[in-house]
Each structure stands twice: as C-alpha cells, then as structure tokens.
Design a protein around this motif. Sequence first.
Motif, PDB file in Angstrom:
ATOM      1  N   ASP A 147       0.823  -1.209   0.000  1.00 15.69           N
ATOM      2  CA  ASP A 147       0.000   0.000   0.000  1.00 15.69           C
ATOM      3  C   ASP A 147       0.859   1.262   0.000  1.00 15.69           C
ATOM      4  N   ASP A 154      -4.621   4.066   7.588  1.00 13.63           N
ATOM      5  CA  ASP A 154      -5.312   2.780   7.636  1.00 13.63           C
ATOM      6  C   ASP A 154      -5.930   2.612   9.022  1.00 13.63           C
ATOM      7  N   THR A 205      -8.474   2.601   3.810  1.00 16.01           N
ATOM      8  CA  THR A 205      -8.610   1.342   4.519  1.00 16.01           C
ATOM      9  C   THR A 205      -9.310   0.290   3.668  1.00 16.01           C
ATOM     10  N   SER A 206      -9.259  -0.926   4.129  1.00 19.15           N
ATOM     11  CA  SER A 206      -9.995  -1.996   3.467  1.00 19.15           C
ATOM     12  C   SER A 206     -11.316  -2.275   4.183  1.00 19.15           C
ATOM     13  N   ASP A 265     -15.005  -1.764   5.029  1.00 17.38           N
ATOM     14  CA  ASP A 265     -16.208  -1.114   4.520  1.00 17.38           C
ATOM     15  C   ASP A 265     -17.324  -1.126   5.573  1.00 17.38           C
ATOM     16  N   LEU A 315     -11.864   3.403   0.387  1.00 20.85           N
ATOM     17  CA  LEU A 315     -11.423   2.015   0.359  1.00 20.85           C
ATOM     18  C   LEU A 315     -10.174   1.931  -0.502  1.00 20.85           C
ATOM     19  N   LYS A 316      -9.214   1.119  -0.070  1.00 25.13           N
ATOM     20  CA  LYS A 316      -7.958   0.935  -0.794  1.00 25.13           C
ATOM     21  C   LYS A 316      -8.230   0.364  -2.172  1.00 25.13           C
TER      22      LYS A 316
END
Length: 123
Positions: free
Chosen positions: A14, A57, A86-87, A89, A108-109
Amino acid sequence: MIKYMMIVDDNEADHAIAQFAVDEVDADIQLYSAYDGQEALDLLDTMSPPPDLIFLDISMPGMSGHEFLAEYAKRKNLCAVVVMLTSSDQPTDKSRCMQYTFVRDYLLKPLDGAYLNELIKAL
C-alpha cells in the motif's frame, strides 16, 4: 499547495501504491511512511514542516488508526488533513472515523491518482 504527505499503513504494498499515485500526480510531493499509529505520531513530532495530508489505515498492529485519531485529536496543532485509506467497509468504522473534524474522507484501498489529484485541487 500540498508539498508533504504521510501514509500510515502496515502493508508495504500500500505504501508503494500510494507512492506511485503521488508520483503520477506531482513528483515534487514528498511522501513519508509510517507503519503504525505510534510511529506516525513519533514522526509527526520530528517533522518540520509537518505533512499537509495523512492517509491512514485502520487495522494495524501496535497503534490502530482509531487509536491514532484519538491521540492526534489531543494535539494543539492539528497540522494535517486526514483521509482514511482502509480496506474496512464497515459503517461503524466509517462513522467512528468521520466524527473527527480533521478527517476529510473515508476511502477504500487502493489510493488512485485521479482521486488524489481531485483532493489536492480541493485542498
């Protein structure tokens, strides 16, 4: 004009994606890296000038993004706009992060150059 940014994420990939997006938009922007919230706070204490923008993150070993936000909010000099990257949701994560006035957005990433370009123009 944005000159300095920071990414706070425990995933090296990332960091590389963020660097690519920054280079695509403006290669003169310097991107600093931290791998958890505590490292980011420590880095902020030594940076002069501080970053204009922090990509953060949520889920990281050590100090999480949520813990970073709580500690950052205690500072007298809130120098940077924070964008959650971030991942997660989960609506609860989003609402928890967006309660801070210095948090600008929840993404979202991965970070992409088009979004970054629009964000820089807006700031």
